[in-house]
Design an enzyme around this catalytic site. Structure first.
Site, PDB file in Angstrom:
ATOM      1  N   GLU A  41       0.889  -1.156   0.000  1.00 23.26           N
ATOM      2  CA  GLU A  41       0.000   0.000   0.000  1.00 23.26           C
ATOM      3  C   GLU A  41       0.927   1.205   0.000  1.00 23.26           C
ATOM      4  OE1 GLU A  41      -2.910   0.205   3.290  1.00 23.26           O
ATOM      5  OE2 GLU A  41      -2.523   2.369   3.342  1.00 23.26           O
ATOM      6  N   ARG A  45       1.201  10.185   0.592  1.00 23.49           N
ATOM      7  CA  ARG A  45       1.619  11.231   1.529  1.00 23.49           C
ATOM      8  C   ARG A  45       2.815  11.975   1.000  1.00 23.49           C
ATOM      9  NH1 ARG A  45       1.682   7.517   6.955  1.00 23.49           N
ATOM     10  NH2 ARG A  45      -0.310   6.564   6.435  1.00 23.49           N
ATOM     11  N   THR A  69      -3.786   6.253   2.086  1.00 25.41           N
ATOM     12  CA  THR A  69      -3.948   7.668   2.436  1.00 25.41           C
ATOM     13  C   THR A  69      -4.600   8.440   1.288  1.00 25.41           C
ATOM     14  OG1 THR A  69      -1.792   7.381   3.554  1.00 25.41           O
ATOM     15  CG2 THR A  69      -2.823   9.512   3.762  1.00 25.41           C
ATOM     16  N   LYS A 129     -11.192  -1.035   6.360  1.00 28.65           N
ATOM     17  CA  LYS A 129      -9.961  -0.917   7.134  1.00 28.65           C
ATOM     18  C   LYS A 129     -10.393  -0.590   8.567  1.00 28.65           C
ATOM     19  CE  LYS A 129      -5.893   2.133   7.281  1.00 28.65           C
ATOM     20  NZ  LYS A 129      -4.832   2.717   6.462  1.00 28.65           N
TER      21      LYS A 129
END
Ligand code: 3PG
Length: 212
Positions: A41, A45, A69, A129
């Site tokens: 993943e 960011r 994110t 999640k």
């Protein structure tokens, strides 16, 4: 369940990576593949995230690379255009979830409460999640909420490590666990891909031990 999410279940642990320099994407992918977790993943960011996803998806078709994110529909599009096979977000942003569903992107939004889990289910999702997992009660919280939400599977992330991951993986409502312990930023920065491979192998062996 979506085929990509089923693949995540088979892999068992999703390395959560922050890549600051896309130059690191290739050696990182190689370490993860050799270590036995052909998955990542890549978090949105850093400015290098999109390019890193592109490099990994183009050069390592055996890798299941996704984007983490993801905070906006536009980021989801950029991630998928770069080759991301799934989208993960820290929270449940209805705009992002709707956009992913409308476009057929597998998505696992972050949830921490029963209300958020129900909201995810109301979108037709069967995987969420659970974030940040350890801060929100960890496995015992998941077991408590899993009872009413039959059919919902969880991807706990946040505070998971080589020690506590066993208990999560042993519970049949866990799709897979996310974690950064085998791909810490200092290891990437110092180019210590041998250590990343070693920690990845240790993690992959835990999946085999626990899930067979
Ligand atoms: C993150 O957002 O960085 C992930 O949840 C990873 O969490 P961890 O560093 O506790 O594994």
């Amino acid at each position: 369940m979506n085929a990509v999410l089923e693949q995540l279940q088979k892999i068992g642990i999703v390395p959560v990576v922050v890549i600051n320099d896309a130059y690191d994407a290739k050696p990182l992918a190689e370490a993860l593949i050799k270590g036995g977790l052909p998955c990542a993943e890549v978090t949105f960011r850093t400015a290098a995230a999109e390019e890193s996803i592109r490099i990994i998806s183009q050069n390592y078709p055996e890798m299941l690379v996704g984007a983490g994110t993801v905070l906006t529909p536009e980021q989801a599009d950029r991630a998928v255009e770069a080759g991301a096979k799934f989208i993960v977000s820290p929270g449940l942003n209805p705009k992002v979830v709707e956009h992913c569903i409308d476009n057929g992107y597998p998505v696992a939004p972050g949830t921490a409460t029963p209300s958020e889990m129900e909201q995810a289910m109301s979108f037709g999702l069967d995987v969420v999640k659970f974030f940040p997992a350890e801060n929100n009660g960890g496995l015992s919280m998941i077991k408590a909420v899993a009872a009413p939400y039959v059919g919902l599977k969880f991807m706990p992330t946040g505070g998971i490590n080589a020690t506590n991951v066993r208990d999560y993986l042993a519970y049949d409502r866990i799709l897979c666990c996310g974690g950064s312990w085998m791909v810490k930023g200092d290891l990437i920065k110092s180019g210590n891909f041998a250590k990343i491979e070693e920690l990845t192998r240790e993690a992959a062996n835990i999946v085999k031990e626990v899930r067979g």
